[in-house]
Design an enzyme around this catalytic site. Structure first.
Site, PDB file in Angstrom:
ATOM      1  N   LEU A  32      62.409 -82.284 -48.929  1.00  0.00           N
ATOM      2  CA  LEU A  32      62.926 -80.856 -48.145  1.00  0.00           C
ATOM      3  C   LEU A  32      62.604 -79.684 -49.126  1.00  0.00           C
ATOM      4  O   LEU A  32      63.387 -78.498 -48.896  1.00  0.00           O
ATOM      5  CB  LEU A  32      64.324 -81.122 -48.118  1.00  0.00           C
ATOM      6  CG  LEU A  32      64.966 -82.237 -47.066  1.00  0.00           C
ATOM      7  CD1 LEU A  32      66.548 -82.136 -46.916  1.00  0.00           C
ATOM      8  CD2 LEU A  32      64.441 -81.915 -45.615  1.00  0.00           C
ATOM      9  N   ASP A  49      61.400 -88.021 -52.857  1.00  0.00           N
ATOM     10  CA  ASP A  49      59.913 -87.246 -53.292  1.00  0.00           C
ATOM     11  C   ASP A  49      58.940 -88.513 -53.528  1.00  0.00           C
ATOM     12  O   ASP A  49      59.612 -89.504 -53.976  1.00  0.00           O
ATOM     13  CB  ASP A  49      60.156 -86.673 -54.841  1.00  0.00           C
ATOM     14  CG  ASP A  49      59.060 -85.737 -54.965  1.00  0.00           C
ATOM     15  OD1 ASP A  49      59.129 -84.379 -54.674  1.00  0.00           O
ATOM     16  OD2 ASP A  49      57.949 -86.336 -55.400  1.00  0.00           O
ATOM     17  N   TYR A 139      43.369 -76.680 -52.498  1.00  0.00           N
ATOM     18  CA  TYR A 139      43.807 -77.304 -51.374  1.00  0.00           C
ATOM     19  C   TYR A 139      42.823 -78.123 -50.621  1.00  0.00           C
ATOM     20  O   TYR A 139      43.018 -79.415 -50.417  1.00  0.00           O
ATOM     21  CB  TYR A 139      44.388 -76.247 -50.499  1.00  0.00           C
ATOM     22  CG  TYR A 139      44.970 -76.790 -49.038  1.00  0.00           C
ATOM     23  CD1 TYR A 139      45.875 -77.497 -48.977  1.00  0.00           C
ATOM     24  CD2 TYR A 139      44.052 -76.405 -47.686  1.00  0.00           C
ATOM     25  CE1 TYR A 139      46.364 -78.014 -47.938  1.00  0.00           C
ATOM     26  CE2 TYR A 139      44.592 -76.897 -46.613  1.00  0.00           C
ATOM     27  CZ  TYR A 139      45.515 -77.769 -46.507  1.00  0.00           C
ATOM     28  OH  TYR A 139      45.975 -78.626 -45.562  1.00  0.00           O
ATOM     29  N   ASN A 168      43.326 -74.507 -36.978  1.00  0.00           N
ATOM     30  CA  ASN A 168      44.713 -74.033 -37.129  1.00  0.00           C
ATOM     31  C   ASN A 168      45.724 -74.267 -36.351  1.00  0.00           C
ATOM     32  O   ASN A 168      45.803 -73.829 -35.098  1.00  0.00           O
ATOM     33  CB  ASN A 168      44.378 -72.382 -36.940  1.00  0.00           C
ATOM     34  CG  ASN A 168      43.267 -71.890 -38.254  1.00  0.00           C
ATOM     35  OD1 ASN A 168      42.211 -72.265 -38.378  1.00  0.00           O
ATOM     36  ND2 ASN A 168      43.901 -70.812 -38.518  1.00  0.00           N
ATOM     37  N   ILE A 205      45.341 -56.645 -40.929  1.00  0.00           N
ATOM     38  CA  ILE A 205      44.252 -57.628 -40.465  1.00  0.00           C
ATOM     39  C   ILE A 205      43.393 -57.626 -41.994  1.00  0.00           C
ATOM     40  O   ILE A 205      42.991 -56.566 -42.248  1.00  0.00           O
ATOM     41  CB  ILE A 205      43.374 -56.838 -39.367  1.00  0.00           C
ATOM     42  CG1 ILE A 205      44.355 -57.000 -38.011  1.00  0.00           C
ATOM     43  CG2 ILE A 205      42.103 -57.529 -39.194  1.00  0.00           C
ATOM     44  CD1 ILE A 205      43.527 -56.626 -36.720  1.00  0.00           C
ATOM     45  N   PHE A 206      43.207 -58.754 -42.172  1.00  0.00           N
ATOM     46  CA  PHE A 206      42.005 -58.917 -43.520  1.00  0.00           C
ATOM     47  C   PHE A 206      40.713 -58.788 -43.079  1.00  0.00           C
ATOM     48  O   PHE A 206      40.284 -60.029 -43.142  1.00  0.00           O
ATOM     49  CB  PHE A 206      42.643 -60.358 -44.130  1.00  0.00           C
ATOM     50  CG  PHE A 206      44.230 -60.319 -44.839  1.00  0.00           C
ATOM     51  CD1 PHE A 206      44.673 -59.212 -45.016  1.00  0.00           C
ATOM     52  CD2 PHE A 206      44.595 -61.464 -44.636  1.00  0.00           C
ATOM     53  CE1 PHE A 206      46.072 -59.016 -45.490  1.00  0.00           C
ATOM     54  CE2 PHE A 206      45.973 -61.668 -45.212  1.00  0.00           C
ATOM     55  CZ  PHE A 206      46.831 -60.437 -45.543  1.00  0.00           C
TER      56      PHE A 206
END
Ligand code: UDP
Length: 324
Positions: A32, A49, A139, A168, A205-206
């Site tokens: 959580l 965990d 990541y 995505n 907006i990047f």
């Protein structure tokens, strides 16, 4: 019984719902830290965990686990760049713990939440599973390390796994019982909806100087229900004794630009808001679009909610529910 780690999180909770509605019994393991207790409306929740081996062992001891679906992981690219060690610990080391315990209890079926981040900056579009794996952030690297481990465990250790490389993830449960709720939020669609609902003053907006028709990045947004469906099909695939371990891309096959997402959000919500053009976000490739033919051919999976408007509408219904 299916064990779902991270089943209180965004994608895991949708899979948990679908499995229960499809006649499976589930147990959710979640610490959580990112997920929400309220998202576990089906099956049992164990607040634990993955680094707590005794507790994880207890779950395997007390339940007849047939397969494990592993969603528990950190998933913010930006955070992974700032704190790589945290990503390797949670995403890799904790997966290693889980796989070790599975081995002790002779549980062999494993479905892994992987990512398009494995491909880094792709050489060609659409991206199929044989494209070069070259993550450009910790990541993606932590997820690739798990995939390499899975391959070896499958080749030499008796594990049967399916790795699902999401593009995505977007949208929410059509009954509006669960949805995306990250804190802090970094994903485009919920951020744009925050601007629509007045939780932010504007959306940035990047970069609008990419090599795309409108200059903004193109991504492949895949509805979370379609992702959930792929997990169910992957489980059924692993239940067939003669099927081998496998890897599948999961995308919609259609790319939408950041500007198209912003415009669609304005249309769906009927609300206008400020849009700012800012500099590029480091590490963003121009275009990411999946070739998911393999999942279609082998799993019989095909995304159903493919229109951007429908994806945004489901996200908006959920957004209104939790933020109004
Ligand atoms: N993006 C943006 N503004 C934001 C958040 C994201 O322009 O406030 C862009 C981001 O640069 C990328 C796309 O939206 O091109 C999708 O980003 P997101 O973080 O949702 O997913 P990612 O593709 O990084 O997994």
């Amino acid at each position: 019984m299916i064990l779902i780690t991270g089943g209180a999180g965004y994608i895991g909770s949708h899979v948990n719902k679908l499995l229960n509605n499809s006649g499976y019994e589930t147990i959710v393991l979640d610490n959580l830290s990112k997920g929400h207790k309220s998202a576990v409306k089906w099956g049992e929740l164990v607040n634990a965990d993955l680094s707590d081996r005794d507790k994880v062992r207890e779950i395997f001891q007390d339940n007849d686990i047939e397969a494990v679906m592993h969603f528990a992981a950190f998933s913010s690219v930006a955070e992974s760049v700032e704190e790589p060690e945290k990503y390797f610990k949670n995403n890799y080391e904790n997966t290693l713990n889980l796989l070790r315990i599975m081995k002790e209890f002779r549980v062999r079926k494993f479905i892994f939440s992987s990512t398009a981040a494995l491909y880094g900056i792709p050489r060609s579009i659409p991206i199929n599973e044989d494209s070069e794996l070259k993550p450009i952030n910790p990541y993606g690297e932590s997820k690739l390390m798990v995939e390499n481990l899975l391959k070896d465990e499958s080749d030499f250790g008796g594990l049967k796994y399916v790795s699902l490389r999401y593009f995505n993830a977007a949208g929410a449960d059509l009954d509006c019982e669960i949805g995306e709720d990250h804190n802090p939020e970094s994903h485009l669609i919920p951020l744009v909806l925050d601007a629509a609902i007045g939780r932010r003053d504007s959306i940035s907006i990047f970069g609008d100087d990419y090599s795309t028709p409108d200059g903004t990045c193109i991504r492949d947004y895949i509805h979370v229900n379609d992702l959930a469906d792929a997990h169910l099909k992957a489980l059924q695939y692993l239940e067939e004794p003669f099927n081998d371990s496998n890897i599948f891309n999961l995308g919609n096959g259609n790319g939408f630009s950041v500007r198209e997402v912003v415009d669609t959000c304005k249309k769906v919500t009927g609300i206008d808001f400020d849009v700012k053009i800012e500099g590029r976000r480091p590490g963003d490739p121009d275009i990411l679009i999946a070739d998911s033919k393999k999942a279609e051919e082998i799993l019989g999976w095909k995304p159903k909610i493919t229109e951007l408007e429908d994806i945004v509408e489901s996200a908006w219904n959920w957004h209104k529910k939790i933020h109004v």
